[in-house]
Scaffold this active site. Structure first.
Site, PDB file in Angstrom:
ATOM      1  N   GLU A 186       0.877  -1.340  -0.028  1.00  0.00           N
ATOM      2  CA  GLU A 186       0.055   0.069   0.040  1.00  0.00           C
ATOM      3  C   GLU A 186       0.706   1.198  -0.058  1.00  0.00           C
ATOM      4  OE1 GLU A 186      -2.511  -0.594   3.442  1.00  0.00           O
ATOM      5  OE2 GLU A 186      -3.995  -1.776   2.322  1.00  0.00           O
TER       6      GLU A 186
ATOM      7  N   CYS B  34     -11.066   0.934   6.411  1.00  0.00           N
ATOM      8  CA  CYS B  34     -10.780   2.416   6.392  1.00  0.00           C
ATOM      9  C   CYS B  34     -11.365   3.522   5.458  1.00  0.00           C
ATOM     10  CB  CYS B  34      -9.415   2.615   6.241  1.00  0.00           C
ATOM     11  SG  CYS B  34      -8.293   1.902   5.016  1.00  0.00           S
TER      12      CYS B  34
END
Lengths: 633, 633
Positions: free
Chosen positions: A318, A402
């Protein structure tokens, strides 16, 4: 000039109205679909339940280290929504969540369910991985937003107790002196708390956390030695041979922040940190911190930014990839990272007064952020790749959730991004119908916008005051606009261009109308040769909107298509889709039945239809590409 | 026909001579540079030392779970080298390594240093991750090769004791009944051991291991439950949300092997398993096993094969990606995976008699395998990407050093790949100067080759016998060859094409000369539209050699280049490089100073030089690409 704000920044949400054909339906979808959907997920997924502290070893649904952040972002998004109007169901749900959070908070202010019921006694011992300060940051943002929206103080009081605990533990003589968070977020949150409460120690704490980062001796190494075990995420075996030091870069802990120049590591962590640094630079006037922010920004924008405003190309971590490494099908561009870039950009604009930051903010917002949610608000992208092999679709939820509430809170707080209060007036950052109100020389001034942006480039603004008032109205001239026309009171007006803004510094008679017209001809975009993944291809942009070809509009796989390099781009309003499409002539290559062939694939003429990237994957699965091949024949 | 082999397969190494302008220098480099370099690494890296079992907790250089495999592959490579001629130093080093292995073997035959000194008492409790059977497989291959090469039996005896232990433990009533290895390798090794010893139970054991795979109840889940801990590699946190079942696919354990149709998971594990399955299908005549091998092969070749013969596109897991997912800069294509594909291909050819397998074997060998080592034999690629951003270079060694000795053992055993003994004669699989000897109707027959392949397409073969002898000589007609000419005794000869071979089934007078001429015009290669990463680009191939453009030959970054779609490809002998280069007209685009621009980059004409892919990265770092853009102007 007494009412001039001391520094640049967003107007209070209450002084801004968004009443816009593009955004209002999306915001209403957040209120009526996304927030209830997310609440359902949080109730059924265990996040609400966990706050009752009833989990015991062996039970299902072990409370995760980051669950509070999911709840907090949902409350924050709900708060912005509540600020706009009454919604008793939502209000009651938020109050229920706040009561649960109160029940989960310890008498000393500590709040993290995982470390309360799963690993008691281990709080603040794994700052690198364990997300306690990250959750605290989101709770603080929620507390500030909830108080501003509703006037209620319960959540603000709760997060102040939490922030006070962090201040004690991470201050001189505290148990975590010299420590800081592996996942930045609390830094920018503490600046918000400082602004909401006027308590300087929250600002000082934020600065301390930022400046503790990247030092030697290394706090995270010392905490690991004290703990005697690897962190929550453990050693990543496959990474060890190639980059033993990667984890320090992963958490932006490889150098003191004032010395950092390259955006590296986990992209969301990075931009949350940089946003906090920009806030601190603005508050303290610290030139070294500002210079670091500017260097990091330039690095992102000149080497690591997708055309859609996405960042963080490396899916395995990520993370930011190397410069110019911007793969498409297997790129990442997490929704949260684009949102974090928007947050950082707004702060950089406030810090510098330059419009180039809002240019990127707009790019990310209209493309890589809006793509993060389905049209109905209940399905979400975590990565936002610029091409799809046909397997990609949005999900209802994620174990690590998230992105969905982050999308909701950004769209619900668009007011904060549309205008910047400026010491000598107002800067219009985004062209969004609605208005902004501020005081000037004792008078209340309202600047209203009316526009069909992003589909049409005409923006009509009206300055409403009771008496003439002098101030500078700054209109951002988007970096994509090759020209513009501007009138004031119906007459052509020559406004100087300063830092990317057309500056209309004059005395405004009540009701003065300003019309900015931006050309909306679609254009081709080419990538620098260094961007190997897409160089030699072409993308299509119209205004701030980046386009893509979807299989459903093109009667076959998108990889088979190639654009005629000489054909005109045609803007075509599409009422069914509610967008302006862009069509272009090209060819469709016929599939060959092996991977490779010495024969060039046969081709037939076709019209290639493209639609806004943000809107893709709302009509079933299929191939998609932003960057299209050009035919070489 | 009494001497006809019962089935197809390689000739004994002793009956094949490789004396070839392309290969002999490489094989000599393996002997004089690579094997000493690797021995040095194994001595200084701890692999040799570990076999003394002197490591104690707290010591440096903890013996790794796969260290025996490094030693074993080095011994195997050295053995093939020793089979070709006397090399007393190498012979002594091999004997020393064998003595060390003998010292490390337990009285019951067990041999794995990690589980002897680091985790005693845990042997065979983590079959999914812990590589004990993988190491055993490589030791067995080494034992068979060493015995065949030298006539010495010490290592063969050692590995038989080890295989016998595995047979007891994994057989009915054994402690691991129903178990199998997470990293296949021992399956094909046990078939070799069966062939070397005639002991049927080694074949049966191999078949049992293959057939235990992919069953429910799931052995690896049961062993984890017994153990109470995660395996050696642990849970990969980032992978969990998206693919909870990926680990079963990762180790080809998601379905019984006879039901598998798609090549998935770790690429080296996969092709080692498939190679073993092909061996077993050949030995047992099992039609279901053969059908599975053919399905898996078709899946790889039609959806997952790089133009260079590389496989395993996903770098995060060293694994096959989805169909058509063949990224270049960030592709993987591990050297070991290409080697494993060569091994599997040879077995598929023997199993089916079809030349298409050797076509792929040749593609992998001349491109993605040879690229794995530097020209001087002492630096290695683990991944072999088809494009480089300029940061990629070979390494002296790796913590996980599987590739270097694997390269050495393949190149040193080229004899096994050049010819296939066939019930009715001999098939020439690779065009390599040298010879093959076999018995036919009581006579010794030698087929000699003389060729400058791969630079020249003329292959002269001579059949040497004392008296006329009848047999079928099969000459593989490579899939890249659009035509051919063939003469026998100087006269044009029409040979039927059967299963990809030109079949010359006749009675051979002593000294008969056959000349096969394959056209060597360079050709463009195009990828199917589904191969998104490179579709629309062009690659260059000449004979079996795939070309690439390197920065050093092109006075600037390769991404700036675009080939003229209409220009001729020109083959240019390059004596300095020792290769035939291919040049083509094109343009060089000038860099632009932002990531994206609405202006098409300016371009100037240039000549693009390309060199064999295998040879790249021998002249310093720089950008490189196999798949070149075509100019669209």
């Amino acid at each position: 000039m007494s009412e001039a704000p001391a520094r640049r920044g967003p107007l209070p949400i209450a002084d801004v109205v968004v009443d816009d054909a593009f955004w209002s339906p999306r915001r209403e979808t957040v209120r009526t679909r996304a927030l209830p959907h997310q609440e359902h997920q949080l109730r059924t997924g265990g996040q609400f339940e966990a706050l009752k502290l009833a989990w015991r070893p062996g039970d299902e649904r072990e409370p995760h280290i980051f669950w509070e952040s999911d709840v907090a972002k949902w409350i924050e998004a709900a708060s912005y929504t509540l600020a706009r109007g009454h919604d008793p169901d939502l209000d009651a749900s938020v109050d229920e969540a706040i009561a649960l959070l109160e029940g989960a908070q310890g008498p000393d202010g500590y709040l993290n369910v995982h470390f309360t019921v799963v690993r008691p006694g281990e709080r603040f011992t794994d700052l690198r991985d364990a997300h306690e300060l990250y959750c605290a940051g989101h709770l603080i943002e929620a507390g500030v937003a909830h108080h501003a929206a509703t006037g209620k103080t319960r959540l603000l009081d709760l997060v102040r107790r939490l922030a006070d605990l962090v201040d004690r533990e991470f201050g001189p003589g505290g148990s975590c002196e010299g420590g800081y968070d592996g996942h930045p977020e609390i830094e920018l949150a503490l600046v918000k708390l400082y602004r909401a409460t006027g308590e300087r120690r929250y600002l000082d704490l934020s600065l301390r956390l930022v400046d503790s980062r990247g030092r030697d001796p290394h706090y995270f190494a010392a905490e690991r030695d004290r703990r005697g075990t690897e962190g929550f995420f453990g050693p990543h075996f496959l990474d060890r041979p190639t980059r033993p030091e990667w984890y320090r870069e992963y958490v932006q802990d490889h150098a003191p922040v004032r010395e950092q120049s390259e955006a590296v590591g986990h992209a969301v962590r990075a931009v949350y940190l940089y946003a906090g640094m920009a806030d601190l630079a603005l508050e303290t006037g610290d030139a070294a911190l500002r210079a670091a922010c500017e260097r990091l920004w330039d690095d992102v924008v000149s080497t690591k930014l997708y055309l859609t405003g996405g960042i963080g190309a490396d899916p395995s971590r990520e993370a930011f990839g190397p410069a110019y490494h911007l793969p498409v099908t297997d790129g990442y561009a997490e929704t949260c990272a684009a949102i974090g870039l928007v947050m950082w950009a707004r702060r950089m604009g406030a810090l510098t007064g330059e419009a180039k930051y809002a240019d990127v903010l707009e790019r990310a917002l209209y493309n890589g952020v809006v793509s993060g949610a389905s049209a109905d608000g209940t399905r979400y992208f975590y990565p936002n790749p610029l091409a799809s092999d046909g397997t990609v679709e949005r999900s209802e939820w994620f174990d690590c959730a998230c992105c969905p509430p982050n999308y909701a809170r950004l769209v619900a707080s668009l007011e904060e991004y549309a205008y910047t209060a400026d010491p000598d007036g107002l800067a219009v950052e985004l062209y969004v119908s609605g208005s902004a109100r501020f005081d000037r020389d004792g008078a209340s001034v309202r600047v209203s916008q009316s526009t069909e942006y992003p589909w049409d480039g005409r923006v009509a603004l009206t300055v409403d005051t009771e008496t003439p008032v002098a101030f500078a109205l700054r209109l951002r001239l988007p970096d994509w606009a090759p020209s513009h026309t501007l009138t004031v009171g119906g007459e052509p007006f020559e406004a100087p261009l300063e830092s990317g803004y057309l500056v209309l510094d004059r005395t405004w008679a009540p009701g003065t109308e300003v019309v900015l017209d931006l050309p909306m001809a679609p254009t081709r975009v080419h990538a620098a040769p260094a961007v190997a993944a897409v160089h030699g291809r072409t993308a299509i942009q119209r205004g701030p909107i980046v386009y893509c070809a979807e299989e459903i509009d093109n009667a076959g796989p998108v990889p088979d298509l190639a654009v005629d390099p000489h054909a005109a781009l045609r803007a075509v309003p599409d009422p069914d889709l509610g967008v302006v499409r862009v069509d272009v002539d090209g060819v469709r290559e016929r599939p060959i039945d092996s991977l490779y062939s010495t024969e060039r694939p046969a081709a037939e003429p076709t019209v290639i239809r493209t639609v806004p990237y943000y809107s893709w994957a709302n009509r079933g699965k299929g191939t998609m590409a932003v960057w299209l091949r050009e035919s070489a024949r």
